[in-house]
Design a protein around this motif. Structure first.
Motif, short mmCIF file in Angstrom:
data_model
loop_
_atom_site.label_atom_id
_atom_site.label_comp_id
_atom_site.label_asym_id
_atom_site.label_seq_id
_atom_site.Cartn_x
_atom_site.Cartn_y
_atom_site.Cartn_z
N MET A 1 6.45 8.50 37.53
CA MET A 1 7.23 7.27 37.74
C MET A 1 6.97 6.29 36.59
O MET A 1 5.83 6.08 36.19
CB MET A 1 6.83 6.62 39.07
CG MET A 1 7.64 5.37 39.41
SD MET A 1 7.18 4.71 41.03
CE MET A 1 7.78 6.02 42.11
N ALA A 2 8.04 5.68 36.13
CA ALA A 2 7.91 4.77 34.99
C ALA A 2 7.11 3.54 35.36
O ALA A 2 7.22 3.02 36.47
CB ALA A 2 9.30 4.36 34.49
N THR A 3 6.29 3.07 34.41
CA THR A 3 5.51 1.86 34.62
C THR A 3 5.92 0.81 33.61
O THR A 3 6.46 1.11 32.55
CB THR A 3 4.00 2.14 34.48
OG1 THR A 3 3.75 2.68 33.17
CG2 THR A 3 3.57 3.16 35.53
N HIS A 4 5.63 -0.43 33.95
CA HIS A 4 5.98 -1.55 33.08
C HIS A 4 4.73 -2.36 32.80
O HIS A 4 3.62 -1.88 32.95
CB HIS A 4 7.08 -2.39 33.75
CG HIS A 4 8.35 -1.61 33.97
ND1 HIS A 4 9.37 -1.58 33.06
CD2 HIS A 4 8.72 -0.81 35.00
CE1 HIS A 4 10.36 -0.80 33.52
NE2 HIS A 4 9.97 -0.33 34.71
N ASP A 5 4.91 -3.60 32.41
CA ASP A 5 3.78 -4.45 32.03
C ASP A 5 2.78 -4.54 33.17
O ASP A 5 3.13 -4.67 34.34
CB ASP A 5 4.28 -5.86 31.67
CG ASP A 5 5.14 -5.82 30.41
OD1 ASP A 5 5.03 -4.83 29.67
OD2 ASP A 5 5.93 -6.77 30.21
N GLY A 6 1.50 -4.44 32.78
CA GLY A 6 0.43 -4.57 33.76
C GLY A 6 0.12 -3.26 34.46
O GLY A 6 -0.71 -3.22 35.36
N LEU A 8 1.99 -1.63 36.51
CA LEU A 8 2.61 -1.52 37.82
C LEU A 8 3.87 -0.70 37.75
O LEU A 8 4.67 -0.85 36.82
CB LEU A 8 2.92 -2.91 38.38
CG LEU A 8 1.73 -3.82 38.68
CD1 LEU A 8 2.21 -5.17 39.17
CD2 LEU A 8 0.81 -3.18 39.71
N SER A 9 4.08 0.15 38.73
CA SER A 9 5.31 0.93 38.78
C SER A 9 6.46 0.03 39.23
O SER A 9 6.25 -1.09 39.72
CB SER A 9 5.15 2.09 39.76
OG SER A 9 5.01 1.61 41.09
N LEU A 10 7.68 0.52 39.07
CA LEU A 10 8.85 -0.25 39.46
C LEU A 10 8.83 -0.53 40.96
O LEU A 10 9.18 -1.63 41.41
CB LEU A 10 10.12 0.51 39.08
CG LEU A 10 11.46 -0.18 39.39
CD1 LEU A 10 11.54 -1.52 38.67
CD2 LEU A 10 12.62 0.72 39.01
N SER A 11 8.40 0.46 41.74
CA SER A 11 8.33 0.27 43.19
C SER A 11 7.32 -0.81 43.57
O SER A 11 7.58 -1.65 44.43
CB SER A 11 7.94 1.59 43.86
OG SER A 11 7.77 1.43 45.24
N GLN A 12 6.17 -0.82 42.88
CA GLN A 12 5.16 -1.84 43.16
C GLN A 12 5.63 -3.22 42.77
O GLN A 12 5.35 -4.21 43.44
CB GLN A 12 3.86 -1.49 42.42
CG GLN A 12 3.15 -0.26 42.98
CD GLN A 12 1.96 0.15 42.13
OE1 GLN A 12 1.98 0.01 40.90
NE2 GLN A 12 0.91 0.66 42.78
N GLN A 13 6.36 -3.30 41.66
CA GLN A 13 6.91 -4.59 41.24
C GLN A 13 7.92 -5.11 42.25
O GLN A 13 7.96 -6.31 42.54
CB GLN A 13 7.55 -4.46 39.85
CG GLN A 13 6.56 -4.32 38.71
CD GLN A 13 7.24 -4.35 37.36
OE1 GLN A 13 8.45 -4.21 37.26
NE2 GLN A 13 6.45 -4.53 36.31
N ARG A 14 8.73 -4.22 42.79
CA ARG A 14 9.70 -4.64 43.80
C ARG A 14 8.99 -5.12 45.06
O ARG A 14 9.42 -6.10 45.68
CB ARG A 14 10.62 -3.47 44.13
CG ARG A 14 11.65 -3.16 43.03
CD ARG A 14 12.50 -1.97 43.41
NE ARG A 14 13.55 -1.73 42.42
CZ ARG A 14 14.39 -0.71 42.46
NH1 ARG A 14 14.29 0.19 43.45
NH2 ARG A 14 15.32 -0.56 41.53
N ALA A 17 7.63 -8.56 44.33
CA ALA A 17 8.71 -9.55 44.33
C ALA A 17 9.18 -9.86 45.74
O ALA A 17 9.43 -11.02 46.10
CB ALA A 17 9.88 -9.05 43.47
N ALA A 18 9.28 -8.80 46.58
CA ALA A 18 9.69 -8.99 47.97
C ALA A 18 8.69 -9.86 48.72
O ALA A 18 9.07 -10.72 49.53
CB ALA A 18 9.85 -7.63 48.65
N PHE A 19 7.41 -9.65 48.44
CA PHE A 19 6.39 -10.45 49.11
C PHE A 19 6.53 -11.93 48.76
O PHE A 19 6.46 -12.79 49.64
CB PHE A 19 4.99 -9.96 48.71
CG PHE A 19 3.89 -10.88 49.17
CD1 PHE A 19 3.47 -10.86 50.48
CD2 PHE A 19 3.30 -11.79 48.29
CE1 PHE A 19 2.46 -11.72 50.92
CE2 PHE A 19 2.29 -12.65 48.71
CZ PHE A 19 1.88 -12.61 50.04
#
Length: 316
Positions: A1-6, A8-14, A17-19
Motif C-alpha cells: 500500500m502506498a505511503t505518504h509523508d510521515g 502513514l498509508s492513505l487509509s490511515q490518513q483518511r 482526517a475522519a477523526f
C-alpha cells in the motif's frame, strides 16, 4: 500500500482526517449527553435536594433500594425498586411503547407503500402526510385535548351523531380511556415519521425486480412478503429502533394531555415529578438512571434478537 509523508498509508490518513472531522461532534455530544448522564447517575447515589444541588452526600444505592430493621424485627424496604408508583409507570411506559410502535409501524408501512406508488399528485400527498409530524408535540396535545374534551370536544359529538356512544366520554380524565387517548394522539402524530423512514427504504428497492415479478405473474401479496419486506427489513429495523427510543422516554404528550393521571404516568413523568415537584431530586435522578438502563436493555435485546445490522456491512 502506498505511503505518504510521515510514513502513514492513505487509509490511515483518511482515518485521521475522519477523526478530526468528528472530534467537534464527539465533544459536543459529550457535553450535551454523556456529562449530564454521568451527573444524573452521581446524583442518584446521593441525598441531593433541588434546593441544594451541591450539598448532597454520598449514600450509595439507598435511592434504589434500602432496608430498615425496626425494633420489632420487621424489615421495611424503601427505594425506587420497591415503589409501586414507579412500577406502575414502568408498566404504562412499556405498554405505551409496544402498542404505539406496533400500530405506527403497520400504518406507516401501509402509507409508505401507497406513497411509493405512481399516481398524479404524489408529491403533494407526500408533503401533506408529514403535517401531523411537523406540528410541535405541545401544540398537538393541546389541540387534541380540546377535541377530546367531554363537554366541548368534537370527537364526542361525532361519535354521538353516529350512534357509536350514548353519552359523552371524558377521554383524558377517565382511568379507563386515558391511555387510549394518549395512544390515539401519538399514533396520529408519529405514523408519518415511520412512513417517511420506510419510504426511504422502499426507494432503494430496484424497480427491475418488480417488473420481473410482474412478467412472471407473481401474486402482489407474494411479491410483498417475498421481495419487498425482506429488502426493506434493514430500514424497517432502524425505524423501529428510533421510534422505540422515543416512545420509551415519552414525556411531553402525556404531561400535557393527561396530567396527574396514574393510568398514563410514564417513567419520564414520574422522575420529573419527584425531581421538581416533590423536591426529591436524588430519588428522581435514580428513576432517570433506571429509565436509561431500561431503554438500553430494550434496544440491545431488539438488536440482538432481531440480528439488526447497524454497520451497513451486510448490505455490501
Amino acid at each position: 500500500m502506498a505511503t505518504h509523508d510521515g510514513g502513514l498509508s492513505l487509509s490511515q490518513q483518511r482515518q485521521r482526517a475522519a477523526f478530526w472531522f468528528l472530534a467537534p461532534m464527539l465533544a459536543a455530544l459529550f457535553f450535551v449527553a454523556a456529562w449530564p448522564l454521568l451527573r444524573t447517575i452521581w446524583f442518584s447515589l446521593t441525598n441531593t435536594l433541588l434546593s441544594d444541588l451541591y450539598g448532597g452526600e454520598f449514600i450509595g444505592f439507598d435511592n434504589y433500594l434500602s432496608v430498615r430493621v425496626l425494633e420489632s424485627g420487621r424489615w421495611i424496604w424503601r427505594g425506587t425498586l420497591v415503589d409501586p408508583a414507579w412500577w406502575n409507570a414502568v408498566w404504562n411506559t412499556v405498554r405505551f411503547a409496544f402498542v404505539s410502535v406496533f400500530f405506527e409501524t403497520v400504518l406507516g408501512l401501509i402509507v409508505a407503500l401507497v406513497l411509493n406508488a405512481e399516481f398524479k399528485g404524489r408529491g403533494f400527498v407526500r408533503a401533506a402526510i408529514l403535517i401531523p409530524w411537523a406540528i410541535p408535540t405541545i401544540v398537538s396535545a393541546k389541540m387534541w385535548a380540546w377535541m377530546l374534551n367531554d363537554q366541548f370536544g368534537i370527537i364526542n359529538d361525532i361519535l354521538l351523531n353516529l350512534g357509536l356512544i350514548d353519552q359523552k366520554i371524558a377521554w383524558t380524565a377517565s382511568v379507563d380511556t386515558a391511555m387510549y387517548a394518549v395512544l390515539m394522539v401519538d399514533i396520529w402524530k408519529t405514523t408519518p415519521f415511520m412512513a417517511l423512514l420506510i419510504l426511504a427504504g422502499l426507494q432503494m428497492v430496484p424497480r427491475d425486480i418488480y417488473e420481473a415479478a410482474k412478467l412472471d405473474g407473481v401474486n402482489p401479496v407474494k411479491v410483498f412478503f417475498k421481495i419487498t419486506l425482506p429488502l426493506i427489513r434493514p430500514a424497517l429495523a432502524v425505524a423501529i429502533i428510533f421510534r422505540m427510543l422515543d416512545a420509551l422516554r415519552i414525556f411531553d404528550l402525556v404531561y400535557v394531555l393527561t396530567p396527574n393521571s396514574a393510568a398514563t404516568k410514564t417513567m419520564s413523568v414520574i422522575s420529573r415529578e419527584n425531581m421538581i415537584d416533590f423536591d426529591k431530586f436524588a430519588y428522581g435522578a435514580a428513576q432517570s438512571t433506571l429509565l436509561f438502563a431500561i431503554i438500553a436493555i430494550f434496544v440491545s435485546l431488539y438488536i440482538w434478537l432481531g440480528k439488526v445490522d447497524l454497520s451497513g456491512e451486510g448490505q455490501k
